[in-house]
Design an enzyme around this catalytic site. Structure first.
Site, PDB file in Angstrom:
ATOM      1  N   CYS A 151      -6.210  50.294  26.680  1.00  0.00           N
ATOM      2  CA  CYS A 151      -7.331  49.627  25.806  1.00  0.00           C
ATOM      3  C   CYS A 151      -7.278  48.193  26.057  1.00  0.00           C
ATOM      4  O   CYS A 151      -7.699  48.033  27.369  1.00  0.00           O
ATOM      5  CB  CYS A 151      -6.951  49.591  24.316  1.00  0.00           C
ATOM      6  SG  CYS A 151      -8.513  49.176  23.484  1.00  0.00           S
ATOM      7  N   HIS A 174      -5.759  55.492  23.409  1.00  0.00           N
ATOM      8  CA  HIS A 174      -4.571  55.108  22.894  1.00  0.00           C
ATOM      9  C   HIS A 174      -3.529  56.312  22.680  1.00  0.00           C
ATOM     10  O   HIS A 174      -3.361  56.806  21.686  1.00  0.00           O
ATOM     11  CB  HIS A 174      -4.521  54.571  21.407  1.00  0.00           C
ATOM     12  CG  HIS A 174      -5.227  53.311  21.411  1.00  0.00           C
ATOM     13  ND1 HIS A 174      -4.485  52.093  21.809  1.00  0.00           N
ATOM     14  CD2 HIS A 174      -6.505  52.922  21.145  1.00  0.00           C
ATOM     15  CE1 HIS A 174      -5.425  50.803  21.557  1.00  0.00           C
ATOM     16  NE2 HIS A 174      -6.575  51.466  21.278  1.00  0.00           N
ATOM     17  N   GLU A 204      -0.258  55.980  22.841  1.00  0.00           N
ATOM     18  CA  GLU A 204       0.836  55.729  21.854  1.00  0.00           C
ATOM     19  C   GLU A 204       0.528  56.090  20.467  1.00  0.00           C
ATOM     20  O   GLU A 204       1.396  56.056  19.554  1.00  0.00           O
ATOM     21  CB  GLU A 204       1.144  54.054  22.258  1.00  0.00           C
ATOM     22  CG  GLU A 204       0.460  53.207  21.531  1.00  0.00           C
ATOM     23  CD  GLU A 204      -1.006  52.910  21.763  1.00  0.00           C
ATOM     24  OE1 GLU A 204      -1.312  53.513  22.948  1.00  0.00           O
ATOM     25  OE2 GLU A 204      -1.761  52.269  21.165  1.00  0.00           O
TER      26      GLU A 204
END
Lengths: 991, 268
Positions: free
Chosen positions: B104, B233, B235
């Site tokens: 990002c 994302h 994660e």
């Protein structure tokens, strides 16, 4: 040398921000424009010509892929051009980043001011252009604008260079204000002229204090006049403000209940009802009490697990949001972030929850002076909270919006933040703090300017045409983030003893509060870093400039603390020491600015004496023929499209609701992720499956009938929402947030006695229902002057309480969402439906007022919630949704929308009291404590056994055919396709 | 077996460092540290001590001047207390067969630093940028992604489809020229694309393509395949309950697999 770098998009790059402005011009102002393009301006002060050339060529402030840049006007091909820039002293975050970036490269002081040019194409006249500038692009309170037609521009291209620099002379002026010779009337006038918001009685107490021989003597020894200084007066006004001292909540109230013919005296609503009930609940919970710190710190703290505690605080930022919705709301959110950050030894920020109250964004009437259009307010607040939350890396996990016409007078902006604190930090309890004698007073973060001076006293007043603009501030999430990063590190290294935030009242408040730990302080304002010259000492003391924390740092850690701050690029300044002199001593260098007894400052305020009179308001009975609905299917769709019911996806999507990686139940749920969630669930510790639930309850719609039941319903709604996702009814902690209209009887508030009675009743309900539900309140807030006067009219908001809850659950895999999961699952309604239409969305749709307000049967409700929780733990529930706005009809539709599945239900099965409710009452009554659940057939018996002896009913089944079909005793009444319901639910706020 | 040492860099508004570090730990890294940019300047931490760098998501400098613009300038000009150039440290890092993941805001930083896509091995030259979504709005939503199995990217090995959240306002890839876009495609530097869940083909259709990125570009790699930048994302999908439909029993490969591929690559 002053120069403006203009940054325009290269022609091949689409100007999507311009397109968005064009859409807004069309939608908000109903004007047609063909095209809008935007050119950004950076007015740079402090660079030489050849340095400027480097800025341009090296693209320091621009992107070579996206932009073309020049130090001359780039605008061409337009009909009108509008330039918008900031007024002097207004926070310009982008300008700050630009200055910082250039300063690091050129190693000297550089100031950059941003502005924007909007190039409009279209057939517009001058007044329309002005309308666009004034009512959409710029807020004149904080911004300036100018505009030109193409013809004017052609003659002389470009706007003059403006550097909105604050110019002022450094000042050490301290004014002496003799109170002794003033008459009562003059005292009142003085309070008003200086925006002190102090009453005559309070002014007299201050006057008398300075007349005390001991005070005079002590002052004379220091060569001080026997009269207050401006700083002392301002500091007292702030410390004693309604905002900080909660005078109304602590008042002695004579409460006359004309309904019951009884009169009694209540010595402090807060102590009696709020703190009092929490105390009782904690005693009752005994060893299972999970509360750690209640009502004494910036946020309330409970235990999460062995290693971690959680804290929560909810604030309002109403008055500033009325004047500048974006800046007000942004400041609201980054402001409340500092509460957990300043709780105990400082909390990590886990999530935000935000609730707003607005008038209809489709408001068509004439706006009273100084008020902004509700759509503009809503958009500004939404965006302010978006930037405040997203840029700080804190997920906005849930929230709500309430629409009611009276919020035109003042919008309510509730911002809440949950934080986590390690249970132990370097051998100390993380939730405790105490400044020690000799500790240094250290201020970190942003610099001090004139921003927000009088914020505390201002919010303690009604909003009027002449409300001060300096009360508005714009938050800076990145400066705060950098400070937060630093503080968390310093915390874990054990470098300080206490911390608190600089919010209302600025240093005066933060240092004043911390000095209570040691019994005094010695504060030198000349050491405080300023944004610009021209602040008088009292202004430095009172400024509410954002992004600042005050810490108590012991001598042995001071050097390490300051060194770490320097390394992490955070400003930290030593402003004095905490001492045990018993005095609040403030100086500017050698000059003493304030010298007050700590005891007088904090305990000198006389208790207010107020009167409250309750008379039950009368509303008409609702006769059954008035509430008959023609086409039920059409009506259900109308209900779904109502502002208080419709989808909030537009708002939710623009908030980051999953940063930090622990999201379990998101605000949008279901097969297409567009159904409503009842509450948020997250995993605060990523490697544990323990969860935290966050929910809210708010129902001002019942306030006109009886605030007692308004409060009861708000508490019930918060719990209902919480248990609907799997929250544990035995592990709850509440936060009460009261927003009232002025309840003090006066000329401008002739109905003050009644409004205060409303407050008394809400507090009683809070005590009764929190105790019955065993929900300790751990923190709270009140905002008491939510009125507007102007243009000859007064608008008072409906008394409003936001009740927020957190709950700790052992295992997140118990949780569920509201969407129907599979066809052929059984649908059950839990709880009794009564003829309770007062305040309902149903009556509002019909334009009626009256009937009975929903009451909460707390004993059966608590039992239901406990049993439901057991069913969750046994994984018997496949979907669960609470019944609130719009009752059963709306709740069923929402579950169907979330799952894009249908259902067949028989309304004759709905348990009702009395038994003769009409179809409309069954569908739309808003009786409390009800939930809908779905259960798989194979689990039916276990589920029913759990609920044996309680009011539950099997209504029907979910169906693969996406259609909601309503029967009565087996006969079909009506049906709606889920697609149509979805469309109706989504259309209203589909922006 | 080589030790995998991950450094997650934060500060100045980065805010996904903790879950990024968690994902790296889940992925089996031997050592995962979070450091602030200032720690590099202070020489408390050195890039050379690690072999896996993560630039996490966030709002570097509040997105002022455009996402990661100010940070890119900072990285380019910053010197440590002993006078070493950080840019030089980065160059050295890349020469040593090490890997970099930018998520990002971290992806924005890598493109603005010119580490991605680095066509013709021209590192530190800005060839593409990331700018405002077509909607001109920040949005949080989950998207379907297709992995380009022909790309050299080491992070996406053995993956075909992913479902991950995007949370950004500036995620649209803008190449300096149409030739650059063609080159990205021809060199297989497009590592991830937004797809329509119906036909599983790259799409421009909103909201499947949340920002209007050409060719549905969601992630880019460099010619070596050792750098990946992506807007979604990974994660944030570190646990089955992160999936927006987990209560419906729906699941898909965890985003942490991207990190695991990085770990796997370094082990070999």
């Amino acid at each position: 040398m002053l120069a403006r770098l203009e940054v325009a998009l290269r022609p091949e790059v689409r100007d999507v921000r311009g397109e968005k402005i064009a859409r807004k011009i069309k939608e908000h102002l109903n004007l047609d424009v063909e095209e809008v393009r935007i050119i950004k301006g950076y007015t740079i002060d402090g660079l030489e010509a050849k340095e400027l050339d480097v800025v341009l060529k090296e693209h320091f402030l621009s992107d070579p892929v996206l932009h073309k840049v020049a130090f001359e006007p780039l605008a061409q091909d337009f009909d009108w051009i509008i330039e918008v820039g900031f007024r002097p002293g207004v926070t310009d975050n982008e300008g700050k980043t630009a200055s910082y970036t250039l300063e690091r490269i050129f190693k000297k002081t550089i100031q950059v001011y941003t502005s924007e040019q909007f190039l409009l194409k279209g057939n517009l006249d001058k007044s329309q252009v002005e309308h666009i500038a004034k009512d959409l692009l710029a807020n004149e309170l904080i911004q300036r604008f100018s505009y030109r037609s193409f013809a004017q521009w052609k003659n002389a291209p470009g706007f003059p260079l403006v550097a909105p620099k604050v110019t002022g002379q450094a000042s050490t002026e301290v004014e002496i204000i003799p109170l002794a010779p003033l008459s009562a009337q003059e005292l009142v006038q003085l309070s008003k002229d200086r925006v002190l918001a102090l009453s005559l009685q309070e002014m007299e107490v201050i006057r008398d204090y300075f007349n005390l021989p001991a005070v005079k003597e002590a002052r004379a020894r220091l060569g001080l006049a026997p009269h207050p200084t401006d700083a002392e007066l301002e500091c007292l006004a702030q410390t004693w403000s309604e905002h900080c001292k909660h005078k109304i909540f602590n008042a002695r109230i004579t409460y006359e209940d004309r309904e019951k013919q009884k009169t009694e005296v209540i010595d402090s609503l807060f102590k009696t009802y709020i703190a009092g009930s929490t105390q009782k609940i904690r005693e009752l919970k005994g060893e299972k009490d999970y509360c750690l710190s209640v009502f004494k710190d910036n946020a309330g703290v409970i235990k999460f697990d062995r290693d971690l505690d959680v804290c929560i605080k909810v604030e309002t930022h109403n008055s500033p949001s009325a004047l500048d919705p974006y800046g007000g709301a942004l400041t609201g959110i980054v402001g409340v972030n500092r509460d957990p950050m300043g709780t105990g030894l400082g909390a990590n920020l886990l999530c935000n929850t935000d609730v707003f109250c607005f008038a209809s964004p489709f408001f068509k009437g004439e706006l009273p002076p100084r008020l902004l259009h509700p759509r503009r307010v809503m958009e500004g607040v939404r965006e302010g909270v978006e930037h405040g939350g997203n840029k700080s890396g804190i997920p906005t996990v849930n929230g709500g919006i309430v629409f009611e016409e009276r919020y035109l007078g003042k919008p309510l902006v509730f911002c809440g933040t949950v934080g986590t604190i390690p249970h132990e930090i370097k051998g100390r309890k993380g939730y405790k703090k105490k400044a020690q004698v000799g500790d240094y007073i250290v201020m970190t973060g942003g610099r001090i300017g004139k921003d927000g001076i009088h914020g505390a006293t201002f919010s303690s007043e009604e909003l009027h045409e002449g409300s001060p603009a300096t009360a508005v501030q714009i938050g800076d999430p990145i400066t705060q983030r950098k400070m937060y990063d630093f503080i968390m590190r310093a915390r874990d290294l054990g470098l300080y003893n206490a911390i608190t935030d600089n919010g209302a009242g600025g240093l005066s408040s933060s240092v004043g509060e911390m000095a209570e730990d040691t019994g005094g302080c010695d504060l030198d304002l000349s050491k405080a870093p300023l944004k610009y010259d021209g602040l008088k000492p009292w202004e430095i003391l009172l400024s509410e400039a954002q992004e600042r924390m005050t810490l108590a740092v012991p001598e042995e850690h001071l050097e390490e603390f300051l060194q770490l701050a320097r390394e992490m690029d955070v400003e930290a300044s030593v402003l004095g020491r905490f001492v045990d002199s018993g005095k609040f001593l403030v100086r500017y260098g050698e000059k003493i600015v304030a010298y007050l007894d700590m005891h007088f400052l904090h305990h000198g305020l006389p208790q207010m004496e107020l009167k409250a009179v309750w008379e039950k308001p009368k509303f008409p009975e609702i006769s059954q023929d008035k509430i008959r609905v023609g086409r039920q299917d059409e009506f259900l769709k109308q209900m779904l499209g109502r502002l208080n019911i419709c989808s909030r996806e537009y708002v939710i999507r623009q908030y980051d609701h999953e940063v930090q990686g622990g999201s379990v139940i998101k605000p949008l749920v279901g097969v297409l992720s567009d159904g409503p969630a009842d509450a948020a669930v997250l995993r605060p510790v990523l490697d544990k499956d323990r969860g935290l639930v966050v929910s809210n309850g708010i129902c001002p719609k019942f306030s006109d009938y009886d605030t007692y039941w308004m409060m009861a319903n708000a508490i019930d709604e918060a719990i209902r929402n919480c248990v609907a996702v799997g929250g544990d009814p035995n592990y709850l902690a509440g936060v009460d947030n009261f927003c009232w209209c002025d309840p003090v009887q006066s000329e401008k508030t002739p109905d003050g006695h009644y409004k205060l009675a409303q407050l008394v009743r809400a507090n009683r309900a809070l005590a009764h229902f929190c105790q019955a539900f065993q929900v300790p309140c751990i923190s709270g807030k009140d905002s008491m002057k939510n009125d507007y006067t102007g243009g000859g009219q007064k608008i008072s908001i409906p008394p409003t309480v936001l009740f927020s809850l957190i709950s700790v659950i052992e295992d997140i895999s118990w949780c569920q969402t509201s969407d129907f999961k599979l066809p052929e699952e059984e649908i059950y309604l839990l709880g009794l439906t009564r003829r309770e239409l007062a305040g309902s969305e149903f009556l509002a749709e019909l334009g009626l007022k009256g009937g009975d307000v929903p009451q909460v049967d707390v004993l059966s409700a608590r039992k239901r919630y406990l049993t439901l929780h057991e069913a969750f733990k046994q994984r018997l529930i496949t979907a669960c949704h609470d019944l609130s706005d719009g009752g059963l009809g709306v709740a069923l539709a929402e579950m169907a929308i979330g799952g894009r599945l249908g259902a067949r239900v028989d309304l004759a099965q709905v348990p009702c009291c009395p038994g003769d409710l009409t179809l409309e009452e069954v569908l739309y009554s808003e009786s409390a404590s009800r939930l809908l659940v779905t259960v798989r057939k194979e689990n039916r018996d276990r589920f029913r056994a759990l609920f044996q002896g309680q009011v539950i009913a099997y209504l029907g089944e979910t169906t693969a055919l996406p259609e909601l079909v309503f029967h009565y005793k087996g006969e079909k009444l009506f049906s709606c396709s889920v697609e149509e319901l979805t469309r109706a639910w989504k259309a209203t706020l589909d922006w | 077996m080589a030790k995998v040492k991950v450094l997650v860099i934060t500060g100045f508004g980065t805010n996904c460092e903790r879950e990024s570090a968690y994902a790296a730990r889940q992925a089996g890294a031997d050592k995962v540290d979070i450091c602030f940019f200032s720690d590099l300047i202070q020489e408390k931490v050195f890039l050379k001590d690690y072999n896996f760098l993560v630039f996490p998501g966030g709002f570097l400098d509040g997105d002022d001047l455009g996402g990661a613009q100010a940070a890119a300038i900072r990285w380019k000009y910053a010197k440590t207390i002993s006078g070493t150039s950080l840019r030089q440290e980065l160059e050295n890092f890349l020469k040593e067969n090490k890997i970099i993941l930018g998520i990002c805001n971290g992806f924005q930083l890598l493109t603005k630093l010119g580490l991605l896509p680095a066509l013709e091995n021209n590192y530190f030259e800005r060839q593409v940028s990331l700018s405002y979504n077509d909607s001109a709005r920040f949005e949080d939503r989950w998207v379907w992604l297709k992995v380009n199995t022909s790309s050299p990217c080491i992070f996406t090995k053995n993956l075909d489809y992913l479902y991950l959240p995007v949370r950004h306002g500036e995620g649209k890839v803008i190449p300096f020229s149409s030739q650059i876009l063609t080159q990205l495609e021809e060199n297989n530097l497009i590592a991830l694309q937004y797809i329509s869940p119906q036909n599983k083909q790259p799409t421009l259709e909103y909201p499947y393509n949340p920002n209007g990125s050409p060719l549905g570009i969601a992630g880019l790699t460099d010619p070596s395949g050792r750098i990946l930048g992506l807007m979604p994302h990974p994660e944030a999908y570190n646990h089955p309950t992160n999936h927006p439909k987990w209560t419906r029993g729906v699941t898909s490969p965890l985003g942490t697999l991207i990190f695991a591929n990085g770990v796997e690559y370094l082990r070999q």
